[in-house]
Design a protein around this motif. Structure first.
Motif, PDB file in Angstrom:
ATOM      1  N   GLU A 149      -3.387  -5.533  -5.204  1.00  0.00           N
ATOM      2  CA  GLU A 149      -3.804  -4.736  -4.199  1.00  0.00           C
ATOM      3  C   GLU A 149      -3.694  -3.377  -4.578  1.00  0.00           C
ATOM      4  OE1 GLU A 149      -3.163  -6.123  -0.292  1.00  0.00           O
ATOM      5  OE2 GLU A 149      -3.918  -8.193  -0.523  1.00  0.00           O
TER       6      GLU A 149
ATOM      7  N   THR B 126      -3.706  -8.313 -11.751  1.00  0.00           N
ATOM      8  CA  THR B 126      -4.502  -8.119 -10.474  1.00  0.00           C
ATOM      9  C   THR B 126      -3.586  -7.761  -9.390  1.00  0.00           C
ATOM     10  OG1 THR B 126      -6.261  -9.863 -11.329  1.00  0.00           O
ATOM     11  CG2 THR B 126      -6.405  -9.355  -8.962  1.00  0.00           C
TER      12      THR B 126
ATOM     13  N   GLY C 280      -5.731  -1.383   0.013  1.00  0.00           N
ATOM     14  CA  GLY C 280      -5.758  -2.884   0.396  1.00  0.00           C
ATOM     15  C   GLY C 280      -6.945  -3.651  -0.684  1.00  0.00           C
ATOM     16  N   ASN C 281      -7.806  -2.890  -1.229  1.00  0.00           N
ATOM     17  CA  ASN C 281      -8.764  -3.441  -2.225  1.00  0.00           C
ATOM     18  C   ASN C 281      -8.083  -3.928  -3.420  1.00  0.00           C
ATOM     19  OD1 ASN C 281     -11.019  -3.043  -0.505  1.00  0.00           O
ATOM     20  ND2 ASN C 281     -11.064  -0.859  -1.108  1.00  0.00           N
ATOM     21  N   VAL C 282      -8.325  -5.222  -4.094  1.00  0.00           N
ATOM     22  CA  VAL C 282      -7.989  -5.639  -5.020  1.00  0.00           C
ATOM     23  C   VAL C 282      -8.469  -5.076  -6.487  1.00  0.00           C
ATOM     24  CG1 VAL C 282      -7.913  -7.670  -6.546  1.00  0.00           C
ATOM     25  CG2 VAL C 282      -7.668  -7.894  -3.992  1.00  0.00           C
ATOM     26  N   ARG C 283      -7.577  -4.721  -7.500  1.00  0.00           N
ATOM     27  CA  ARG C 283      -8.136  -4.304  -8.802  1.00  0.00           C
ATOM     28  C   ARG C 283      -7.413  -4.926  -9.863  1.00  0.00           C
ATOM     29  NH1 ARG C 283      -6.016   1.712  -8.755  1.00  0.00           N
ATOM     30  NH2 ARG C 283      -6.547   1.559  -6.381  1.00  0.00           N
TER      31      ARG C 283
ATOM     32  N   THR D 139       2.996  -3.328  -3.421  1.00  0.00           N
ATOM     33  CA  THR D 139       1.708  -3.815  -3.135  1.00  0.00           C
ATOM     34  C   THR D 139       1.935  -5.256  -3.229  1.00  0.00           C
ATOM     35  OG1 THR D 139      -0.736  -3.815  -4.028  1.00  0.00           O
ATOM     36  CG2 THR D 139       1.077  -3.850  -5.668  1.00  0.00           C
TER      37      THR D 139
ATOM     38  N   GLY E  19       1.028  -1.162   0.028  1.00  0.00           N
ATOM     39  CA  GLY E  19       0.081  -0.085  -0.116  1.00  0.00           C
ATOM     40  C   GLY E  19       0.835   1.369  -0.270  1.00  0.00           C
TER      41      GLY E  19
ATOM     42  N   VAL F 128      -1.445 -10.085  -6.801  1.00  0.00           N
ATOM     43  CA  VAL F 128      -2.272 -11.212  -6.692  1.00  0.00           C
ATOM     44  C   VAL F 128      -2.336 -12.260  -7.948  1.00  0.00           C
ATOM     45  CG1 VAL F 128      -5.026 -11.586  -6.602  1.00  0.00           C
ATOM     46  CG2 VAL F 128      -3.978  -9.762  -5.304  1.00  0.00           C
TER      47      VAL F 128
END
Length: 202
Positions: A159, A157, A163-166, A144, A116, A147
């Motif tokens: 974070e 993919t 902290g949200n996945v994009r 980060t 982050g 994923v």
């Protein structure tokens, strides 16, 4: 050409795309006022997230704009040159901030930093041809958690700063090749471009 294909009004949703002054868990995250799905030539379907916030201050030299959400939480964004003279904004006036994910331009395993952590954030004059009208472009380098990758779709993919996945499209085959050196769960350093628009409600 941009064609709107859907619009969802949200009462609450995840924060996307902003680098915060404080850790994400320290204060409530900015809540989007609207999420819009659009189609952009050369990119396909993308998600544009709109926030409402009050203008607090701006630094003309760095173009860093400080914003305050409805719950009093402050965060900052770098305003691209396309957004014009920042002195036109008045303290306390309400702004609409639209953020749209663009492309990942570089990725590798990180050897330091924490998830982050925004390493750099700069405004650029170009980099996303055909982008929706009124959007400037900024480049963000982020440490980060990686994923995964979808080679067929050409997407990465990871974070986001919150902290949200994009899921963001890889710029080219080289980025996809570099992903082979990073495993899901690894700490990675990712550089990506995204669109940003700021408009005053007057």
């Amino acid at each position: 050409m941009m064609i709107a294909i859907g619009r969802i009004e949200l009462a609450a949703a995840a924060w996307i795309g902003f680098a915060a002054f404080a850790p994400a868990l320290a204060q409530p995250r900015p809540v989007p006022a609207e999420v819009e799905q659009v189609v952009v030539a050369g990119f396909g379907q993308i998600t544009i997230v709109t926030y409402k916030a009050q203008f607090v201050s701006a630094d003309p030299a760095t173009r860093r704009v400080v914003l305050e959400g409805p719950l009093g939480r402050r965060w900052a964004v770098i305003a691209p040159p396309l957004l014009g003279d920042l002195s036109a904004f008045r303290n306390g006036e309400t702004l609409l901030i639209r953020v749209a994910p663009g492309i990942v331009t570089a990725l590798g395993k990180a050897h330091q930093g924490k998830p982050g952590e925004v390493m750099s954030e700069v405004a650029v004059n170009d980099g996303l041809p055909g982008w929706p009208e009124g959007f400037g472009i900024r480049e963000v380098t982020l440490t980060t958690i990686f994923v995964g990758i979808d080679p067929a779709a050409g997407t990465v993919t990871f974070e986001g700063p919150d902290g949200n996945v994009r899921v963001v499209r890889a710029a080219n085959a080289q980025v996809l090749a570099d992903l082979q050196k990073v495993n899901p769960g690894d700490l990675a350093q990712i550089t990506y471009l995204e669109g940003l628009a700021i408009n005053a409600i007057r």
